[in-house]
Design an enzyme around this catalytic site. Structure first.
Site, mmCIF file in Angstrom:
data_model
loop_
_atom_site.group_PDB
_atom_site.id
_atom_site.type_symbol
_atom_site.label_atom_id
_atom_site.label_comp_id
_atom_site.label_asym_id
_atom_site.label_seq_id
_atom_site.Cartn_x
_atom_site.Cartn_y
_atom_site.Cartn_z
ATOM 1 N N ARG A 20 0.819 -1.214 0.000
ATOM 2 C CA ARG A 20 0.000 0.000 0.000
ATOM 3 C C ARG A 20 0.850 1.260 0.000
ATOM 4 O O ARG A 20 0.389 2.327 -0.418
ATOM 5 C CB ARG A 20 -0.993 -0.033 1.162
ATOM 6 C CG ARG A 20 -2.088 -1.086 0.967
ATOM 7 C CD ARG A 20 -3.119 -1.042 2.080
ATOM 8 N NE ARG A 20 -2.580 -1.469 3.352
ATOM 9 C CZ ARG A 20 -2.642 -2.720 3.839
ATOM 10 N NH1 ARG A 20 -3.240 -3.661 3.138
ATOM 11 N NH2 ARG A 20 -2.128 -3.013 5.008
ATOM 12 N N GLU A 66 4.397 -9.404 14.360
ATOM 13 C CA GLU A 66 3.745 -9.875 15.584
ATOM 14 C C GLU A 66 3.822 -11.407 15.665
ATOM 15 O O GLU A 66 4.092 -11.965 16.718
ATOM 16 C CB GLU A 66 2.298 -9.392 15.592
ATOM 17 C CG GLU A 66 1.706 -9.455 16.973
ATOM 18 C CD GLU A 66 0.320 -8.832 17.012
ATOM 19 O OE1 GLU A 66 -0.090 -8.204 16.017
ATOM 20 O OE2 GLU A 66 -0.345 -8.999 18.047
HETATM 21 P P1 AMP Z 1 3.949 -2.137 11.788
HETATM 22 O O1 AMP Z 1 5.159 -2.797 11.202
HETATM 23 O O2 AMP Z 1 3.498 -2.786 13.068
HETATM 24 O O3 AMP Z 1 4.109 -0.632 11.931
HETATM 25 O O4 AMP Z 1 2.760 -2.418 10.781
HETATM 26 C C1 AMP Z 1 2.630 -1.626 9.658
HETATM 27 C C2 AMP Z 1 2.171 -2.404 8.448
HETATM 28 O O5 AMP Z 1 1.099 -3.301 8.755
HETATM 29 C C3 AMP Z 1 1.666 -1.431 7.411
HETATM 30 O O6 AMP Z 1 2.172 -1.832 6.156
HETATM 31 C C4 AMP Z 1 0.159 -1.527 7.498
HETATM 32 O O7 AMP Z 1 -0.384 -1.538 6.214
HETATM 33 C C5 AMP Z 1 -0.146 -2.819 8.245
HETATM 34 N N1 AMP Z 1 -1.031 -2.648 9.421
HETATM 35 C C6 AMP Z 1 -0.683 -2.848 10.729
HETATM 36 N N2 AMP Z 1 -1.715 -2.634 11.560
HETATM 37 C C7 AMP Z 1 -2.755 -2.258 10.777
HETATM 38 C C8 AMP Z 1 -4.123 -1.857 11.051
HETATM 39 N N3 AMP Z 1 -4.633 -1.809 12.296
HETATM 40 N N4 AMP Z 1 -4.901 -1.522 9.997
HETATM 41 C C9 AMP Z 1 -4.395 -1.568 8.730
HETATM 42 N N5 AMP Z 1 -3.141 -1.929 8.412
HETATM 43 C C10 AMP Z 1 -2.318 -2.273 9.415
#
Ligand code: AMP
Length: 178
Positions: A61, A98
């Site tokens: 995205r 995660e």
């Molecule tokens: P992080 O690495 O934990 O910052 O997760 C970011 C990535 O996971 C991004 O590419 C987001 O598109 C996706 N993502 C994580 N949590 C969500 C959420 N609650 N809603 C939508 N996309 C998420």
């Protein structure tokens, strides 16, 4: 359209992709012509203020917003890709998700030495994905001037982690919760 008007265009899906997650879906934002244009304009303004030389986008995205911002500013676009997609020897980094691990790859020749890179994704949660992209772009020779998102989930502290790594971050919208 001002930034707060974009909030209503983000669809929230509870329990996707797993129970307890509130999925903030940008499909509805990019599916609205004026809304998408406004989001790209606002992001482009912030990338320009950060004096970007190069825009990087994180698959998938981040490509949608990043490529549009790059075109808007007539700057080069660098894709930070999922593994096995680039047809050249790559720089790669593994990072913790995660559950399990992810890998990102970049073409080491894509970033001119010392270029100011603004890295874009749709959303920052824990910041793990963005931090991995920052590390790769630094290894490729860039200076990461800013990490830029459509959405920040501040309860998950991703922006703080980026700040601790020396990268200012910015987002158009913040949403409470996970
Ligand atoms: P992080 O690495 O934990 O910052 O997760 C970011 C990535 O996971 C991004 O590419 C987001 O598109 C996706 N993502 C994580 N949590 C969500 C959420 N609650 N809603 C939508 N996309 C998420």
């Amino acid at each position: 359209m001002n930034v707060e008007d974009l909030r209503a265009l983000v669809r929230t899906i509870p329990d996707f992709p797993k129970p307890g997650i509130l999925f903030r879906d940008v499909t509805t934002l990019i599916g609205d012509g004026p809304g998408f244009a406004a989001a790209v304009d606002h992001m482009a303004g912030r990338a320009q203020a950060a004096r970007a030389d190069v825009i990087a986008g994180i698959e998938a995205r981040g490509f949608i917003f990043g490529a549009a911002v790059a075109a808007r500013l007539a700057l080069p676009f660098v894709p930070v890709r999922k593994p096995g997609k680039l047809p050249v020897p790559v720089l790669a980094i593994d990072y913790a998700l995660e559950y399990g691990t992810g890998t990102l790859e970049v073409d080491p020749g894509a970033v001119p030495d010392g270029a100011r890179v603004v890295v874009i994704d749709d959303l920052i949660a824990t910041g793990g994905t963005a931090l991995a992209a920052v590390e790769l772009l630094r290894r490729a020779g860039g200076t990461v001037a800013q990490a830029l998102f459509a959405i920040d989930l501040p309860d998950l502290n991703g922006a703080q982690r980026l700040h601790d790594a020396g990268v200012p971050s910015d987002a158009l919208l913040t949403f409470d919760g996970h």
